[in-house]
Design a protein around this motif. Structure first.
Motif, PDB file in Angstrom:
ATOM      1  N   ILE A  22       9.657 -42.396  14.611  1.00 17.87           N
ATOM      2  CA  ILE A  22       8.502 -43.242  14.903  1.00 17.87           C
ATOM      3  C   ILE A  22       8.098 -43.888  13.582  1.00 17.87           C
ATOM      4  O   ILE A  22       7.707 -43.206  12.636  1.00 17.87           O
ATOM      5  CB  ILE A  22       7.343 -42.413  15.479  1.00 17.87           C
ATOM      6  N   ILE A  23       8.249 -45.200  13.504  1.00 16.48           N
ATOM      7  CA  ILE A  23       7.973 -45.889  12.242  1.00 16.48           C
ATOM      8  C   ILE A  23       6.487 -46.205  12.120  1.00 16.48           C
ATOM      9  O   ILE A  23       5.872 -45.992  11.094  1.00 16.48           O
ATOM     10  CB  ILE A  23       8.793 -47.202  12.135  1.00 16.48           C
ATOM     11  N   GLU A  24       5.922 -46.755  13.186  1.00 19.11           N
ATOM     12  CA  GLU A  24       4.477 -46.946  13.154  1.00 19.11           C
ATOM     13  C   GLU A  24       3.887 -47.022  14.551  1.00 19.11           C
ATOM     14  O   GLU A  24       4.582 -47.299  15.526  1.00 19.11           O
ATOM     15  CB  GLU A  24       4.099 -48.173  12.313  1.00 19.11           C
ATOM     16  N   THR A  25       2.599 -46.722  14.619  1.00 20.32           N
ATOM     17  CA  THR A  25       1.883 -46.868  15.884  1.00 20.32           C
ATOM     18  C   THR A  25       0.604 -47.621  15.607  1.00 20.32           C
ATOM     19  O   THR A  25       0.093 -47.628  14.482  1.00 20.32           O
ATOM     20  CB  THR A  25       1.500 -45.504  16.493  1.00 20.32           C
ATOM     21  N   GLY A  26       0.102 -48.266  16.626  1.00 24.36           N
ATOM     22  CA  GLY A  26      -1.154 -48.990  16.439  1.00 24.36           C
ATOM     23  C   GLY A  26      -1.562 -49.657  17.720  1.00 24.36           C
ATOM     24  O   GLY A  26      -0.838 -49.613  18.715  1.00 24.36           O
ATOM     25  N   THR A  27      -2.739 -50.267  17.717  1.00 22.53           N
ATOM     26  CA  THR A  27      -3.143 -51.025  18.895  1.00 22.53           C
ATOM     27  C   THR A  27      -2.232 -52.243  18.975  1.00 22.53           C
ATOM     28  O   THR A  27      -1.686 -52.688  17.959  1.00 22.53           O
ATOM     29  CB  THR A  27      -4.606 -51.496  18.775  1.00 22.53           C
ATOM     30  N   PRO A  28      -2.053 -52.796  20.164  1.00 27.34           N
ATOM     31  CA  PRO A  28      -1.133 -53.930  20.304  1.00 27.34           C
ATOM     32  C   PRO A  28      -1.470 -55.080  19.366  1.00 27.34           C
ATOM     33  O   PRO A  28      -0.573 -55.645  18.740  1.00 27.34           O
ATOM     34  CB  PRO A  28      -1.310 -54.349  21.765  1.00 27.34           C
ATOM     35  N   ASP A  29      -2.753 -55.394  19.258  1.00 33.28           N
ATOM     36  CA  ASP A  29      -3.127 -56.533  18.407  1.00 33.28           C
ATOM     37  C   ASP A  29      -2.772 -56.271  16.951  1.00 33.28           C
ATOM     38  O   ASP A  29      -2.192 -57.110  16.278  1.00 33.28           O
ATOM     39  CB  ASP A  29      -4.624 -56.819  18.539  1.00 33.28           C
ATOM     40  N   ASP A  30      -3.115 -55.059  16.490  1.00 29.93           N
ATOM     41  CA  ASP A  30      -2.787 -54.688  15.118  1.00 29.93           C
ATOM     42  C   ASP A  30      -1.297 -54.748  14.877  1.00 29.93           C
ATOM     43  O   ASP A  30      -0.820 -55.311  13.908  1.00 29.93           O
ATOM     44  CB  ASP A  30      -3.234 -53.229  14.856  1.00 29.93           C
ATOM     45  N   PHE A  31      -0.559 -54.134  15.822  1.00 31.24           N
ATOM     46  CA  PHE A  31       0.873 -54.006  15.619  1.00 31.24           C
ATOM     47  C   PHE A  31       1.559 -55.378  15.601  1.00 31.24           C
ATOM     48  O   PHE A  31       2.355 -55.665  14.714  1.00 31.24           O
ATOM     49  CB  PHE A  31       1.493 -53.123  16.704  1.00 31.24           C
ATOM     50  N   PHE A  32       1.249 -56.199  16.581  1.00 32.10           N
ATOM     51  CA  PHE A  32       1.975 -57.469  16.665  1.00 32.10           C
ATOM     52  C   PHE A  32       1.498 -58.483  15.628  1.00 32.10           C
ATOM     53  O   PHE A  32       2.290 -59.296  15.160  1.00 32.10           O
ATOM     54  CB  PHE A  32       1.866 -58.051  18.077  1.00 32.10           C
ATOM     55  N   ASP A  33       0.206 -58.441  15.276  1.00 36.81           N
ATOM     56  CA  ASP A  33      -0.299 -59.453  14.342  1.00 36.81           C
ATOM     57  C   ASP A  33      -0.235 -59.013  12.883  1.00 36.81           C
ATOM     58  O   ASP A  33       0.025 -59.822  12.006  1.00 36.81           O
ATOM     59  CB  ASP A  33      -1.736 -59.832  14.721  1.00 36.81           C
ATOM     60  N   ASP A  58       9.946 -57.354  10.721  1.00 41.91           N
ATOM     61  CA  ASP A  58      11.252 -57.950  10.940  1.00 41.91           C
ATOM     62  C   ASP A  58      11.580 -57.978  12.439  1.00 41.91           C
ATOM     63  O   ASP A  58      12.020 -58.991  12.985  1.00 41.91           O
ATOM     64  CB  ASP A  58      12.291 -57.121  10.173  1.00 41.91           C
ATOM     65  N   PHE A  59      11.320 -56.838  13.098  1.00 39.52           N
ATOM     66  CA  PHE A  59      11.614 -56.724  14.529  1.00 39.52           C
ATOM     67  C   PHE A  59      10.774 -57.696  15.350  1.00 39.52           C
ATOM     68  O   PHE A  59      11.274 -58.404  16.219  1.00 39.52           O
ATOM     69  CB  PHE A  59      11.357 -55.268  14.982  1.00 39.52           C
ATOM     70  N   ILE A  60       9.480 -57.752  15.043  1.00 37.69           N
ATOM     71  CA  ILE A  60       8.577 -58.631  15.794  1.00 37.69           C
ATOM     72  C   ILE A  60       9.014 -60.096  15.601  1.00 37.69           C
ATOM     73  O   ILE A  60       9.029 -60.880  16.550  1.00 37.69           O
ATOM     74  CB  ILE A  60       7.120 -58.419  15.336  1.00 37.69           C
ATOM     75  N   GLY A  61       9.405 -60.411  14.343  1.00 39.13           N
ATOM     76  CA  GLY A  61       9.898 -61.752  14.093  1.00 39.13           C
ATOM     77  C   GLY A  61      11.083 -62.087  14.988  1.00 39.13           C
ATOM     78  O   GLY A  61      11.174 -63.178  15.550  1.00 39.13           O
ATOM     79  N   LYS A  62      11.965 -61.129  15.172  1.00 34.62           N
ATOM     80  CA  LYS A  62      13.169 -61.374  15.970  1.00 34.62           C
ATOM     81  C   LYS A  62      12.835 -61.553  17.440  1.00 34.62           C
ATOM     82  O   LYS A  62      13.412 -62.424  18.104  1.00 34.62           O
ATOM     83  CB  LYS A  62      14.154 -60.218  15.806  1.00 34.62           C
ATOM     84  N   ILE A  63      11.922 -60.712  17.981  1.00 33.53           N
ATOM     85  CA  ILE A  63      11.666 -60.882  19.420  1.00 33.53           C
ATOM     86  C   ILE A  63      10.829 -62.121  19.676  1.00 33.53           C
ATOM     87  O   ILE A  63      10.823 -62.663  20.769  1.00 33.53           O
ATOM     88  CB  ILE A  63      11.040 -59.633  20.098  1.00 33.53           C
ATOM     89  N   LEU A  64      10.125 -62.606  18.659  1.00 37.22           N
ATOM     90  CA  LEU A  64       9.327 -63.820  18.849  1.00 37.22           C
ATOM     91  C   LEU A  64      10.176 -65.071  18.826  1.00 37.22           C
ATOM     92  O   LEU A  64       9.934 -66.017  19.569  1.00 37.22           O
ATOM     93  CB  LEU A  64       8.268 -63.938  17.742  1.00 37.22           C
TER      94      LEU A  64
END
Lengths: 242, 222
Positions: free
Chosen positions: A214-225, A234-240
């Protein structure tokens, strides 16, 4: 409600789950994401003991999941599981698919089980398809039947393993809508998905995994933004951008 | 030449051939039924995962599949009496065919069970169905569809294999051909007739196979 205590699992030499510690309280909606092979499917498959673990323990409702002496049928009755590939029984009608477990596992009388099944099919918007065979349905409809099949056992927890990944884009919405409705009913849910929209709308928490950790956890807004780690960013950049 | 082909002698020997046909038919039906039972049991043992029944089942299947049927027949027919077990020819023959086909049928059924997608099993496990329930409601109904055609194929093989029983003097169809040949020396007529009757049985079984494929086999509805 669900607790992972220092869980470790290996597939041969591959360390698929690496010291997992996690608490999922009742009513939480947890979205798990991460690159392919990061162990996210394996993680939720351990919760209903589709997979063994080599170290640590998982506790669901005070039941030690990987203890040999527990009543597995009872445990699995509390947990609904929805697969990426639906896995509906192709030789049974939609209604038979949904009724099979209530009748044979819970020993509910047929007429009553049929009522329950029809109610669950209504919940996923498919009462009209009760007599159809799975192959006569679209992918989205099949996945909704699979959700109804899980719900028919009146579970307290629903696990979703990439429920929309095998679907054509135009069918993803109908499945996510059904899941959003489930959230509003207070169901405890673990969802492995890359659907950011779904995560942002209903998830209480997002958990990002890579290489079994588990690399990180957080609320959706925190995590994605504002992801805290480079790997998550890096991962979020790729799925976006895909 | 063909002009010399003597149909009258076939008519003359027809009663003999009909007894042979009846015998072949009887031996085949009984052997198929017994082989099916043997195959189901052997397959169940093999996939059970319980060592004391799994390994004997594997040994049985492999021994049968690695040796010629004729050797098995001779072993039972000549070998068993020297070990103190006297069984009449027909029973020996049926035993040989049963053991032989049983091993192949066990593998056919196992292949059918293995052909069912793993996900089906996982769906059943996840909804709390136990092993027997998963087999009964999910795996076997789907395995049946892919199993019936090869099973009928094996039945056809068994009927033709029963000709080997002529070598241990069971009075079946092929033996009748040999009898007529030794009495009248008309092998062309004799074995033409024998072959004709085997073909008749084959086409009956094939008709059953085609019918069952239409009626019994589950196919995904498109």
């Amino acid at each position: 409600m669900i607790e992972f205590k220092n869980v470790n699992k290996w597939f041969g030499k591959l360390h698929v789950l690496n010291h997992i510690n996690l608490k999922i309280p009742k009513g939480e909606v947890l979205v798990i994401c991460g690159p392919s092979g990061s162990g996210k499917s394996t993680l939720i498959r351990c919760i209903n003991r589709l997979e063994k673990i080599q170290k640590g323990e998982i506790i669901v409702n005070n039941t030690l999941v990987h203890d040999k002496s527990i009543n597995l049928t009872k445990l699995r009755g509390q947990i609904g599981f929805v697969f990426q590939q639906f896995h509906l029984y192709p030789h049974m009608t939609v209604l038979q698919n949904v009724m099979l477990a209530p009748v044979n596992v819970k020993k509910i009388a047929r007429e009553k089980a049929e009522k329950i099944a029809m109610k669950k099919l209504d919940q996923v918007g498919l009462t009209g398809k009760s007599g159809s065979f799975p192959a006569q349905l679209s992918g989205g409809q099949q996945q909704r039947v699979a959700i109804a099949r899980g719900l028919a056992m009146s579970p307290e927890i629903m696990l979703f393993d990439e429920p929309t990944s095998a679907l054509d884009p135009e069918m993803i919405g109908e499945v996510l809508d059904v899941m959003v409705n489930l959230v509003s009913e207070g169901m405890t849910m673990c969802v492995v998905t890359h659907e950011m929209g779904f995560a942002k709308k209903v998830a209480d928490r997002v958990l990002f995994m890579d290489e079994g950790k588990i690399i990180e956890t957080g609320t959706p807004d925190d995590f994605f933004d504002n992801p805290k780690t480079d790997r998550a960013a890096d991962f979020i950049g790729k799925i976006l951008t895909h | 030449m063909l002009i010399d082909f003597n149909f009258r002698i076939i008519l003359e020997y027809l009663p003999l051939f009909l007894t042979g046909l009846r015998s072949t038919f009887f031996i085949s039906i009984v052997s198929i039924a017994l082989a099916l039972t043997t195959g189901i049991i052997a397959c169940a043992c093999r996939i059970s995962g319980v060592r004391i029944i799994k390994y004997p089942a594997i040994a049985y299947i492999e021994v049968i599949r690695s040796t010629p049927l004729l050797v098995q027949i001779y072993f039972l027919y000549f070998g068993l009496p020297t070990l103190g077990l006297m069984i009449p020819e027909i029973q020996t023959g049926i035993l040989a065919l049963m053991l032989n086909s049983g091993a192949y049928i066990a593998e056919i059924i196992r292949a059918g069970i293995n052909s069912v997608d793993e996900g089906q099993l996982e769906a059943g496990i996840s909804s709390g169905l136990n092993y027997i329930q998963r087999m009964r409601f999910i795996i076997l109904p789907q395995a049946l569809g892919v199993t019936i055609p090869p099973l009928l194929g094996q039945a056809i093989v068994l009927v033709k294999d029963s000709a080997l029983l002529s070598l241990i003097s069971v009075m079946e169809l092929t033996r009748c051909g040999q009898t007529m040949t030794s009495e009248r020396f008309m092998p062309a007529e004799a074995f033409f007739t024998v072959a004709f009757f085997y073909m008749c049985i084959y086409f009956v079984l094939k008709a059953v196979a085609d019918w069952s494929q239409r009626k019994l086999i589950f196919r995904e509805a498109y």
